[in-house]
Write a protein that holds these residues in place. Sequence first.
Motif, PDB file in Angstrom:
ATOM      1  N   GLY A   1       0.816  -1.205   0.000  1.00 25.64           N
ATOM      2  CA  GLY A   1       0.000   0.000   0.000  1.00 25.64           C
ATOM      3  C   GLY A   1       0.851   1.256   0.000  1.00 25.64           C
ATOM      4  O   GLY A   1       1.870   1.351  -0.686  1.00 25.64           O
ATOM      5  N   LEU A   2       0.446   2.224   0.823  1.00 27.54           N
ATOM      6  CA  LEU A   2       1.134   3.508   0.838  1.00 27.54           C
ATOM      7  C   LEU A   2       2.384   3.508   1.717  1.00 27.54           C
ATOM      8  O   LEU A   2       3.007   4.561   1.894  1.00 27.54           O
ATOM      9  CB  LEU A   2       0.162   4.601   1.278  1.00 27.54           C
ATOM     10  N   LYS A   3       2.750   2.346   2.256  1.00 28.35           N
ATOM     11  CA  LYS A   3       4.020   2.290   2.987  1.00 28.35           C
ATOM     12  C   LYS A   3       5.183   2.676   2.084  1.00 28.35           C
ATOM     13  O   LYS A   3       6.223   3.147   2.559  1.00 28.35           O
ATOM     14  CB  LYS A   3       4.252   0.887   3.557  1.00 28.35           C
ATOM     15  N   ARG A   4       5.025   2.450   0.787  1.00 28.17           N
ATOM     16  CA  ARG A   4       6.068   2.828  -0.170  1.00 28.17           C
ATOM     17  C   ARG A   4       6.362   4.317  -0.085  1.00 28.17           C
ATOM     18  O   ARG A   4       7.496   4.751  -0.317  1.00 28.17           O
ATOM     19  CB  ARG A   4       5.655   2.467  -1.598  1.00 28.17           C
ATOM     20  N   ALA A   5       5.327   5.103   0.175  1.00 28.01           N
ATOM     21  CA  ALA A   5       5.472   6.558   0.217  1.00 28.01           C
ATOM     22  C   ALA A   5       5.567   7.088   1.637  1.00 28.01           C
ATOM     23  O   ALA A   5       5.542   8.300   1.848  1.00 28.01           O
ATOM     24  CB  ALA A   5       4.298   7.215  -0.508  1.00 28.01           C
ATOM     25  N   ARG A   6       5.665   6.189   2.609  1.00 26.46           N
ATOM     26  CA  ARG A   6       5.708   6.603   4.009  1.00 26.46           C
ATOM     27  C   ARG A   6       6.857   5.884   4.716  1.00 26.46           C
ATOM     28  O   ARG A   6       6.661   4.869   5.392  1.00 26.46           O
ATOM     29  CB  ARG A   6       4.374   6.307   4.682  1.00 26.46           C
ATOM     30  N   PRO A   7       8.070   6.391   4.566  1.00 23.71           N
ATOM     31  CA  PRO A   7       9.244   5.727   5.131  1.00 23.71           C
ATOM     32  C   PRO A   7       9.141   5.430   6.621  1.00 23.71           C
ATOM     33  O   PRO A   7       9.599   4.375   7.085  1.00 23.71           O
ATOM     34  CB  PRO A   7      10.380   6.716   4.841  1.00 23.71           C
ATOM     35  N   ALA A   8       8.535   6.319   7.382  1.00 24.92           N
ATOM     36  CA  ALA A   8       8.459   6.111   8.834  1.00 24.92           C
ATOM     37  C   ALA A   8       7.463   5.025   9.206  1.00 24.92           C
ATOM     38  O   ALA A   8       7.502   4.512  10.332  1.00 24.92           O
ATOM     39  CB  ALA A   8       8.091   7.418   9.527  1.00 24.92           C
ATOM     40  N   GLU A   9       6.564   4.665   8.290  1.00 24.26           N
ATOM     41  CA  GLU A   9       5.674   3.528   8.531  1.00 24.26           C
ATOM     42  C   GLU A   9       6.370   2.226   8.139  1.00 24.26           C
ATOM     43  O   GLU A   9       6.195   1.199   8.788  1.00 24.26           O
ATOM     44  CB  GLU A   9       4.372   3.687   7.745  1.00 24.26           C
ATOM     45  N   LEU A  10       7.144   2.290   7.074  1.00 24.39           N
ATOM     46  CA  LEU A  10       7.874   1.097   6.644  1.00 24.39           C
ATOM     47  C   LEU A  10       8.951   0.732   7.664  1.00 24.39           C
ATOM     48  O   LEU A  10       9.115  -0.444   8.012  1.00 24.39           O
ATOM     49  CB  LEU A  10       8.508   1.341   5.271  1.00 24.39           C
ATOM     50  N   VAL A  11       9.669   1.733   8.148  1.00 18.98           N
ATOM     51  CA  VAL A  11      10.718   1.522   9.152  1.00 18.98           C
ATOM     52  C   VAL A  11      10.499   2.537  10.274  1.00 18.98           C
ATOM     53  O   VAL A  11      10.959   3.677  10.186  1.00 18.98           O
ATOM     54  CB  VAL A  11      12.130   1.693   8.546  1.00 18.98           C
ATOM     55  N   PRO A  12       9.781   2.162  11.305  1.00 15.20           N
ATOM     56  CA  PRO A  12       9.509   3.096  12.409  1.00 15.20           C
ATOM     57  C   PRO A  12      10.794   3.693  12.981  1.00 15.20           C
ATOM     58  O   PRO A  12      11.799   3.010  13.149  1.00 15.20           O
ATOM     59  CB  PRO A  12       8.793   2.220  13.437  1.00 15.20           C
ATOM     60  N   GLY A  13      10.737   4.980  13.264  1.00 13.20           N
ATOM     61  CA  GLY A  13      11.898   5.681  13.796  1.00 13.20           C
ATOM     62  C   GLY A  13      12.693   6.426  12.742  1.00 13.20           C
ATOM     63  O   GLY A  13      13.588   7.212  13.063  1.00 13.20           O
ATOM     64  N   THR A  14      12.374   6.203  11.465  1.00 12.24           N
ATOM     65  CA  THR A  14      13.114   6.865  10.393  1.00 12.24           C
ATOM     66  C   THR A  14      12.883   8.377  10.420  1.00 12.24           C
ATOM     67  O   THR A  14      11.745   8.846  10.472  1.00 12.24           O
ATOM     68  CB  THR A  14      12.687   6.316   9.018  1.00 12.24           C
TER      69      THR A  14
END
Length: 381
Positions: free
Chosen positions: A69-82
């Motif tokens: 989904g939109l995790k591709r466009a949301r780095p902090a959701e893909l890797v928390p703490g980014t």
Amino acid sequence: MNGAPRQEDSTTSTLDAAALLPQLRAWALELGFSQIGVADIDLASAEPGLLAWLEAGFHGEMHYMAAHGLKRARPAELVPGTLRVLTARMDYRPQDSADDWQAIEWRGLRTPLQAQVSLYARGRDYHKVLRARLQQLATRIEAAIGPFGHRVFTDSAPVLEVELAARSGIGWRGKHTLTLHREHGSMFFLGEIYLDLPLPLSEPVTAHCGQCQACLDICPTRAIVAPYRVDARRCISYLTIEQDGPIPLELRAAIGNRIYGCDDCQLICPWNKFAGKSELPDFDARAPLRAPRLLDLWVWDEAEFLRRTEGSAIRRIGHARWRRNIAVALGNALRETGDPAVAQALAEALPQASELLAEHIEWALEQGQPERQAEHAHQGG
């Protein structure tokens, strides 16, 4: 995220990060990278385009594109703490390539019995090269400042790498959707480190495609359906690498002698006259992939395929797709040359072929029939 987030106040952390950046650039150059940049993690403006592309089905069978989904466009959701994304460019034009390398590639495409493999895939698998060196860069950071949160990516996860590269000043998004640099063209790989360091952001650069649409006009299958929009289902790179199963009949002739990937939109791009050579020998072409003949590659059994492609990106497609792709290229060569050796090689392989390969061999043999040749000539080649 690898490593433990550092417990520092924001002022000290910001000052440390700013002082670290020049050293980071020097380390990156030592490791063979050509350029690094720093992008923010707010990619909200890219989300509508991503959703529209997915909704149009342009990702084809690449289901992983939609799975996150939109995790591709949301780095902090893909890797928390980014907090930032460190982007890296690594040129891949081989060290031993000639100054007129583009002309050489075009000649190869006009030589029906020669197998054309994308320039980037003739040496070592870039995933292995970039991932290892990005991790070495992260290790150097850790040695300098202590443990920190990070994760390395090299075309290996749902990352909007072209968007991040553009925002961090690596280049701009070209009309073929690849990243372009005024002094280095587009013949380079991208990699990223998601990290929890508040590094200073890099300035993006302006776009310089202007009115040029050479990449749209040259695409053999018209996969670039509009500026900045590619229908992967028509792209030769997708068809020969990503797609499992049969290659669509209507696109086979346009594939020509391309058996792994396609470089046409990059070869025609005016900015690639500036494409720089790699700092590493990893991307020099292996002997079997220097102007290889289709008939020589056709006789590789699975054991030889695996041996010849060890450590190569090509191995990822497997022997079945490799044979499928070569069968299509041999069919196109048969139509162009009428070489009886091609027809014989195809016919000899047919009895032992899988159902998928047999269908492509039968199509290829049909290309040697006079009516097929006449039909192709009538359609303008």
